[in-house]
Motif scaffolding. Sequence first.
Motif, PDB file in Angstrom:
ATOM      1  N   TRP A   1      58.026  43.547  25.531  1.00 24.76           N
ATOM      2  CA  TRP A   1      56.802  42.786  25.757  1.00 24.76           C
ATOM      3  C   TRP A   1      56.116  43.311  27.005  1.00 24.76           C
ATOM      4  O   TRP A   1      56.748  43.910  27.879  1.00 24.76           O
ATOM      5  N   ARG A   2      54.779  43.105  27.080  1.00 28.91           N
ATOM      6  CA  ARG A   2      54.021  43.608  28.225  1.00 28.91           C
ATOM      7  C   ARG A   2      52.728  42.812  28.389  1.00 28.91           C
ATOM      8  O   ARG A   2      52.118  42.401  27.425  1.00 28.91           O
ATOM      9  N   ILE A   3      52.346  42.654  29.652  1.00 30.60           N
ATOM     10  CA  ILE A   3      51.049  42.089  29.992  1.00 30.60           C
ATOM     11  C   ILE A   3      50.637  42.648  31.351  1.00 30.60           C
ATOM     12  O   ILE A   3      51.494  42.996  32.174  1.00 30.60           O
ATOM     13  N   ASP A   4      49.346  42.773  31.582  1.00 36.16           N
ATOM     14  CA  ASP A   4      48.813  43.187  32.884  1.00 36.16           C
ATOM     15  C   ASP A   4      47.961  42.044  33.416  1.00 36.16           C
ATOM     16  O   ASP A   4      47.056  41.559  32.723  1.00 36.16           O
ATOM     17  N   PHE A   5      48.259  41.602  34.632  1.00 37.37           N
ATOM     18  CA  PHE A   5      47.491  40.539  35.262  1.00 37.37           C
ATOM     19  C   PHE A   5      46.522  41.140  36.259  1.00 37.37           C
ATOM     20  O   PHE A   5      46.892  42.007  37.050  1.00 37.37           O
ATOM     21  N   ASP A   6      45.279  40.671  36.250  1.00 31.87           N
ATOM     22  CA  ASP A   6      44.272  41.058  37.231  1.00 31.87           C
ATOM     23  C   ASP A   6      44.266  39.949  38.281  1.00 31.87           C
ATOM     24  O   ASP A   6      43.654  38.898  38.079  1.00 31.87           O
ATOM     25  N   LEU A   7      44.999  40.174  39.388  1.00 28.87           N
ATOM     26  CA  LEU A   7      45.191  39.119  40.391  1.00 28.87           C
ATOM     27  C   LEU A   7      44.300  39.332  41.609  1.00 28.87           C
ATOM     28  O   LEU A   7      44.089  40.470  42.053  1.00 28.87           O
ATOM     29  N   PRO A   8      43.803  38.234  42.202  1.00 26.25           N
ATOM     30  CA  PRO A   8      42.994  38.336  43.415  1.00 26.25           C
ATOM     31  C   PRO A   8      43.864  38.630  44.641  1.00 26.25           C
ATOM     32  O   PRO A   8      45.059  38.339  44.648  1.00 26.25           O
ATOM     33  N   ALA A   9      43.232  39.194  45.663  1.00 27.24           N
ATOM     34  CA  ALA A   9      43.944  39.460  46.913  1.00 27.24           C
ATOM     35  C   ALA A   9      44.568  38.165  47.409  1.00 27.24           C
ATOM     36  O   ALA A   9      43.997  37.084  47.277  1.00 27.24           O
ATOM     37  N   GLY A  10      45.759  38.290  47.937  1.00 30.29           N
ATOM     38  CA  GLY A  10      46.462  37.129  48.451  1.00 30.29           C
ATOM     39  C   GLY A  10      47.831  37.015  47.834  1.00 30.29           C
ATOM     40  O   GLY A  10      48.470  37.985  47.489  1.00 30.29           O
ATOM     41  N   GLY A  11      48.246  35.818  47.665  1.00 33.71           N
ATOM     42  CA  GLY A  11      49.590  35.542  47.191  1.00 33.71           C
ATOM     43  C   GLY A  11      50.253  34.711  48.265  1.00 33.71           C
ATOM     44  O   GLY A  11      49.591  34.165  49.133  1.00 33.71           O
ATOM     45  N   LEU A  12      51.442  34.582  48.214  1.00 36.44           N
ATOM     46  CA  LEU A  12      52.351  35.254  47.309  1.00 36.44           C
ATOM     47  C   LEU A  12      52.326  34.558  45.953  1.00 36.44           C
ATOM     48  O   LEU A  12      52.085  33.370  45.845  1.00 36.44           O
ATOM     49  N   TYR A  13      52.607  35.381  44.906  1.00 35.54           N
ATOM     50  CA  TYR A  13      52.609  34.902  43.536  1.00 35.54           C
ATOM     51  C   TYR A  13      54.004  35.027  42.951  1.00 35.54           C
ATOM     52  O   TYR A  13      54.820  35.797  43.431  1.00 35.54           O
ATOM     53  N   TRP A  14      54.242  34.255  41.873  1.00 34.37           N
ATOM     54  CA  TRP A  14      55.393  34.543  41.036  1.00 34.37           C
ATOM     55  C   TRP A  14      54.880  34.695  39.625  1.00 34.37           C
ATOM     56  O   TRP A  14      53.891  34.081  39.231  1.00 34.37           O
ATOM     57  N   LEU A  15      55.522  35.588  38.886  1.00 37.06           N
ATOM     58  CA  LEU A  15      55.187  35.850  37.489  1.00 37.06           C
ATOM     59  C   LEU A  15      56.353  35.365  36.652  1.00 37.06           C
ATOM     60  O   LEU A  15      57.509  35.552  37.031  1.00 37.06           O
ATOM     61  N   GLU A  16      56.048  34.739  35.534  1.00 31.42           N
ATOM     62  CA  GLU A  16      57.127  34.323  34.646  1.00 31.42           C
ATOM     63  C   GLU A  16      56.727  34.585  33.206  1.00 31.42           C
ATOM     64  O   GLU A  16      55.550  34.564  32.861  1.00 31.42           O
TER      65      GLU A  16
END
Length: 182
Positions: free
Chosen positions: A61-76
Amino acid sequence: MKSACDYQIFQQNAHGRALVPFYGVIPAEHSGKVIWARALREDDTLDVTGWRRCAVEGDKWRIDFDLPAGGLYWLEARAQEEGGAVEWGIRIARVSHIGVGELFILAGQSNMAGYARDAAFDPPELGVHLYGNNGKWSVAAHPLTGLAAFFLLGALRAVFGPVGFWDVPATAQDALFSFPAV
């Protein structure tokens, strides 16, 4: 491009965003299920992307996220039967402490390793991360080197000639490499 990994920082583009790849292998027990993924802010769990259906090819499986500057993020990522509530899906992957911002290369003499003799208040901070000599991302904390640095510097010595180890005990140098006097 590799999938995002814990503590990784992605360079933001001119628009203050970064494309963050997230992918993996579907566990055999979840074969045939729909794979969903999302990105959340770690500090307040705000859902940044909403659940998005991942592309699936075979058992990957695959996905690409277009994330804004900043974070911290978690991906699930979660696996769920078609038509089932995603929130009740089984988590199959999670990556934590992802940031989008500026990347800096800090290079220098042994002072860059953080082996200063003077005391200084400089505790680790989430958001200040290090891509170490071991090829892994982590929270930056003193000292910034480890045994892997010996081998890296040894390889540099083979290409560029003598490399000085200012803060490494002579016994450690002698055990790993034969160095000319500096």
